[in-house]
Design a protein around this motif. Structure first.
Motif, PDB file in Angstrom:
ATOM      1  N   ASP A  91       0.836  -1.198   0.000  1.00  0.00           N
ATOM      2  CA  ASP A  91       0.000   0.000   0.000  1.00  0.00           C
ATOM      3  C   ASP A  91       0.874   1.253   0.000  1.00  0.00           C
ATOM      4  N   HIS A  92       0.772   2.041  -1.071  1.00  0.00           N
ATOM      5  CA  HIS A  92       1.483   3.313  -1.163  1.00  0.00           C
ATOM      6  C   HIS A  92       0.531   4.492  -1.055  1.00  0.00           C
ATOM      7  N   GLY A  93      -0.698   4.224  -0.672  1.00  0.00           N
ATOM      8  CA  GLY A  93      -1.682   5.288  -0.560  1.00  0.00           C
ATOM      9  C   GLY A  93      -2.386   5.545  -1.881  1.00  0.00           C
ATOM     10  N   PRO A  94      -3.464   6.340  -1.859  1.00  0.00           N
ATOM     11  CA  PRO A  94      -4.193   6.638  -3.097  1.00  0.00           C
ATOM     12  C   PRO A  94      -3.390   7.560  -4.008  1.00  0.00           C
ATOM     13  N   GLY A  95      -3.605   7.418  -5.290  1.00  0.00           N
ATOM     14  CA  GLY A  95      -2.951   8.292  -6.253  1.00  0.00           C
ATOM     15  C   GLY A  95      -3.757   9.558  -6.471  1.00  0.00           C
ATOM     16  N   GLN A 196      -2.623  -5.101 -10.140  1.00  0.00           N
ATOM     17  CA  GLN A 196      -2.852  -4.943  -8.698  1.00  0.00           C
ATOM     18  C   GLN A 196      -2.272  -3.626  -8.206  1.00  0.00           C
ATOM     19  N   GLU A 197      -1.060  -3.314  -8.648  1.00  0.00           N
ATOM     20  CA  GLU A 197      -0.404  -2.090  -8.196  1.00  0.00           C
ATOM     21  C   GLU A 197      -1.196  -0.860  -8.620  1.00  0.00           C
ATOM     22  N   PHE A 201      -3.694   2.204  -6.116  1.00  0.00           N
ATOM     23  CA  PHE A 201      -3.733   3.663  -6.119  1.00  0.00           C
ATOM     24  C   PHE A 201      -5.131   4.199  -6.440  1.00  0.00           C
ATOM     25  N   GLY A 202      -6.095   3.281  -6.642  1.00  0.00           N
ATOM     26  CA  GLY A 202      -7.455   3.677  -6.972  1.00  0.00           C
ATOM     27  C   GLY A 202      -7.681   3.878  -8.458  1.00  0.00           C
ATOM     28  N   ILE A 203      -6.774   3.384  -9.280  1.00  0.00           N
ATOM     29  CA  ILE A 203      -6.881   3.563 -10.727  1.00  0.00           C
ATOM     30  C   ILE A 203      -7.756   2.450 -11.307  1.00  0.00           C
ATOM     31  N   GLY A 254     -13.705   3.016  -4.589  1.00  0.00           N
ATOM     32  CA  GLY A 254     -14.130   1.622  -4.585  1.00  0.00           C
ATOM     33  C   GLY A 254     -13.077   0.690  -5.143  1.00  0.00           C
ATOM     34  N   VAL A 255     -12.341   1.146  -6.143  1.00  0.00           N
ATOM     35  CA  VAL A 255     -11.241   0.344  -6.703  1.00  0.00           C
ATOM     36  C   VAL A 255     -10.222   0.054  -5.617  1.00  0.00           C
ATOM     37  N   ARG A 256      -9.850   1.094  -4.914  1.00  0.00           N
ATOM     38  CA  ARG A 256      -8.838   0.931  -3.868  1.00  0.00           C
ATOM     39  C   ARG A 256      -9.345   0.042  -2.727  1.00  0.00           C
TER      40      ARG A 256
END
Length: 283
Positions: A91-95, A196-197, A201-203, A254-256
């Motif tokens: 987890d790198h946080g949301p983009g 997955q990566e 980020f919510g992409i 929702g993606v994230r």
């Protein structure tokens, strides 16, 4: 008390089976991903020593539900030997999110035939909307892909990042808005890590149905295409993307969330270790 772990259900699983014939007390388990699950991904359409491997391995932890179900179907008498143990990503946080400007498309893969990046170029050529496409990765098809991309219309901007370290890619996601991640590989094994990566980020993800990719695509994360989509189908999705629900902040959240439920590294690895310890306790 010693248990051996083979990361692939392939050569080393065969070797460990041979060792176990001499030392029956040896216990070992394995992971399984793609070519070590699907016969068609191997020369002549079969996996050497498969029956021997499965006779001796204690448990096979599959990286995708699709792969697990394939093994259970092929080997019904051993169905309880196959379990789901996904790989995960950190987890790198949301983009960042910026719905303005051109449609921002990203892909990340080797530039080799089975990744079908040329199909993405063909789809981009059909778009009328302004696009900025960024690709991470290189490979034997790089020259062909670059030549094809050079012929794209002027409203399609292209940037090739080449081969990059994972940390560099993650840092880029943290600082650059992306509307959609596209993955059109023809032959995947587990759940594509690059997809997955991006989802972490919510992409939103647009992906072809190959290997275990469908594990990630549950309707909350994007669109699962057929295994062999046409360039026109991909183009139609991208053309209408910014006007659709996937471009909104709620969908991205929702993606994230969907990624966190099934693919966050610490959670999935803890579950994996818990299963290994449970098996040890049963013994």
């Amino acid at each position: 008390r010693v248990v051996v772990y083979a990361y692939w259900t392939h050569d080393w699983t065969t070797v460990l089976g041979v060792v176990r014939r001499t030392f029956p007390q040896l216990r070992f388990f394995s992971r399984a991903h793609g070519f070590d699950i699907y016969e068609e991904q191997n020369t002549n359409g079969w996996i050497p020593f498969r029956s021997f491997q499965l006779k001796h391995v204690e448990r096979v932890h599959c990286a995708s539900r699709t792969g697990m179900e394939h093994l259970q179907h092929r080997h019904p008498r051993l169905a309880d030997r196959f379990t789901l143990a996904r790989l995960g990503t950190t987890d790198h946080g949301p983009g960042p999110h910026d719905p303005t400007g051109p449609l921002k498309v990203v892909s990340c893969s080797f530039l080799i035939p089975r990744k079908r990046v040329l199909l993405l170029v063909e789809a981009l050529a059909q778009l009328r909307t302004p696009v900025k496409w960024v690709h991470f990765g290189g490979g034997v098809e790089e020259e062909r892909v670059r030549e094809a991309a050079a012929k794209l219309p002027a409203h399609v901007q292209v940037e090739f990042k080449g081969m990059a370290q994972n940390a560099e890619i993650m840092a880029w996601y943290r600082t650059h808005p992306v509307d959609v991640f596209v993955h059109l590989a023809r032959l995947e094994g587990g759940v594509a890590v690059a997809a997955q990566e991006a989802a972490s980020f919510g992409i939103p993800v647009v992906a072809a149905d190959s290997g275990g990719v469908r594990d990630l695509m549950d309707g909350r994360t994007g669109v699962l295409l057929a295994q062999d989509p046409t360039a026109g189908e991909v183009a139609a999705l991208l053309e209408g993307f910014k006007a659709g629900p996937m471009s909104g902040a709620d969908f991205r959240a929702g993606v994230r969330a969907a990624w966190a439920e099934g693919f966050e590294a610490r959670a999935v690895f803890h579950r994996f270790v818990d299963r290994i310890l449970a098996d040890a306790e049963q013994r």
